[in-house]
Design a protein around this motif. Structure first.
Motif: not given
Length: 489
Positions: A408-427
């Motif tokens: 579960x924390x692995x999945x959250x960490x992937x999500x959090x990092x992609x939000x920081x890296x990719x504006x389209x993903x974050x939106x």
């Protein structure tokens, strides 16, 4: 830049009388701009349909002068469709020159090297080629290259031809591992995924051994390429503990050998600009447009993700290799390989590229103390025709299937990092507009290799596809993992 202009001019003169050269008026080309105005970008399927298939298996004066004596067999990483790529002895010679660059950079980094006092092992495809026509054979490029090694040099190479000829890859790895136990290997070359399988088999033959130094005490150099090394690095570093061997990355494909690491990890690869290849760079944002911008080393910019097109001494002209790169230093022609043009995850408009996936997964692994062996990611739609859904990451971890409280924390960490890296993903992740949190399906050990075997995709040039937008393929691996007892969070 001058070197690249000279390379292109020489290639154009050389091929002016070929069918391709006449079709594109090579005789009138004077500059890079002339060339790019006359020769459109093409992918493999375009070349196959327009030039190579009509005369197959004899590519004679077609896109390169003379008869191509070989076809390098390759496969689409995600589709698995076999490709026949014309291969000339000029191309093989260029590749051999680039391997000399690898050894030169190693010698510069290791004064007094004794690498060639032992043997060089190349873990590649079978040297058992298929006869397609008189004077024309097909097979794995690494097998072709090993066959073309002249007898004075062959004494430095391992495995011997009788082992290199074994077609079944698993049988071959077992046989090579047994034979390697008595060899003084000092340089080992191969793709990371299959090298890892080889090392596992090798150490299993030496009960109690856990490191390569216990088998090859004089090993100096491990050359890897063909796929991102980051997921494999921790395991390789453990294997090399206690030795004085170094890693050196190369950038190669069935169409040629393009770049080599001349510095340390994370400092990029240096394009080889004077060995018969001319490189073009197409902004990824324009790749699918009718008339995309085309750059070369003379006018490309650093920090931009480009699709790479190559021109090689076997008749691939403005050929989109399928890779994405980012220049980091034009003066020394240094770049990062950032992924595959097909490795773009964008079913929900998120436009996630391969290096962003690698970054997020490796960060999540470090934060949770997990180690990734293999992975693939694909989209899951909530219902047929829906515009909302999530990403499913199928991940094989070193050491077995983690418990849900670690996943579960692995999945959250992937999500959090992609939000920081990719504006389209974050939106799209904001308020779960049309993209929900990712899911992780942890796979038991060996599931990915078994999936590849069932698909007949086993060999030195074959890799696990990292992004699978083809639902039929992704459903296949997902079902296998579920049936094998995988854990989903």
């Amino acid at each position: 830049m001058t070197a690249q202009e000279a390379v292109l001019a020489k290639m154009v003169r050389r091929a002016a009388a070929t069918t391709f050269g006449r079709d594109h008026d090579f005789a009138s080309i004077k500059t890079v701009a002339d060339y790019q105005a006359r020769v459109p970008l093409r992918r493999y399927d375009d070349f196959w349909r327009e030039y190579w298939q009509p005369t197959f298996p004899r590519a004679e004066n077609c896109t390169w002068p003379g008869l191509a004596p070989f076809y390098a067999m390759s496969s689409g990483t995600s589709t698995g469709v076999n490709k026949y790529i014309p291969t000339t002895r000029e191309l093989i010679h260029s590749n051999a020159l680039m391997m000399r660059d690898v050894m030169a950079h190693h010698a510069a980094n290791r004064p007094g090297t004794r690498a060639l006092r032992g043997k060089v092992m190349m873990l590649g495809g079978s040297t058992e080629l298929t006869r397609e026509a008189p004077g024309v054979q097909s097979g794995d490029l690494s097998g072709i290259e090993l066959l073309e090694v002249g007898w004075p040099m062959r004494r430095w190479f391992f495995p011997p031809l009788q082992l290199a000829a074994i077609a079944d890859y698993e049988t071959k790895i077992d046989a090579i591992a047994k034979a390697a136990l008595t060899e003084d290997l000092r340089v080992i070359i191969g793709p990371p995924n299959w090298l890892m399988v080889f090392f596992d088999r090798l150490l299993a033959l030496r009960p109690g051994s856990t490191r390569l130094v216990e088998v090859f005490p004089n090993l100096e150099l491990l050359v890897h390429g063909g796929m991102a090394f980051a997921p494999y690095r921790p395991r390789f570093e453990r294997l090399l503990e206690g030795s004085h061997a170094e890693f050196r990355e190369i950038y190669a494909a069935s169409e040629g050998f393009f770049a080599v690491a001349d510095r340390g990890s994370g400092e990029g690869l240096r394009l080889v600009v004077d060995s018969g290849f001319f490189y073009e760079f197409i902004p990824m944002s324009e790749l699918d447009s009718p008339n995309p911008a085309r750059h070369w080393l003379g006018n490309a910019e650093t920090g931009i993700d480009y699709a790479l097109a190559i021109n090689n001494p076997a008749g691939a002209w403005s050929y989109l290799i399928g890779d994405t790169v980012r220049l980091i230093d034009k003066r020394s022609a240094r770049l990062f390989v950032t992924g595959r043009t097909s490795y773009v995850l964008t079913p929900f408009g998120e436009h996630i590229i391969h290096d962003q996936l690698e970054d997020a997964l490796q960060l999540a692994a470090r934060e949770t103390g997990l180690e990734i062996a293999e992975y693939s990611v694909g989209p899951v739609f909530l219902s047929e025709g829906a515009v909302a859904g999530h990403h499913l990451y199928i991940v094989e971890f070193v050491g077995g299937v983690p418990t849900p409280d670690r996943l579960a924390p692995f999945a959250r960490a992937v999500d959090t990092r992609l939000i920081a890296l990719n504006e389209d993903y974050a939106r799209r992740r904001a308020r779960d507009i049309n993209l929900y949190a990712p899911q992780i399906l942890a796979s038991p050990h060996g599931t990915f290799i078994e999936w590849m075997k069932r698909r007949g995709r086993v060999g030195g040039q074959i890799k696990v596809p990292r992004v699978l937008n083809d639902r039929s393929l992704f459903d296949g691996i997902e079902q296998m993992v579920v049936e094998a007892g995988g854990v989903r969070v």
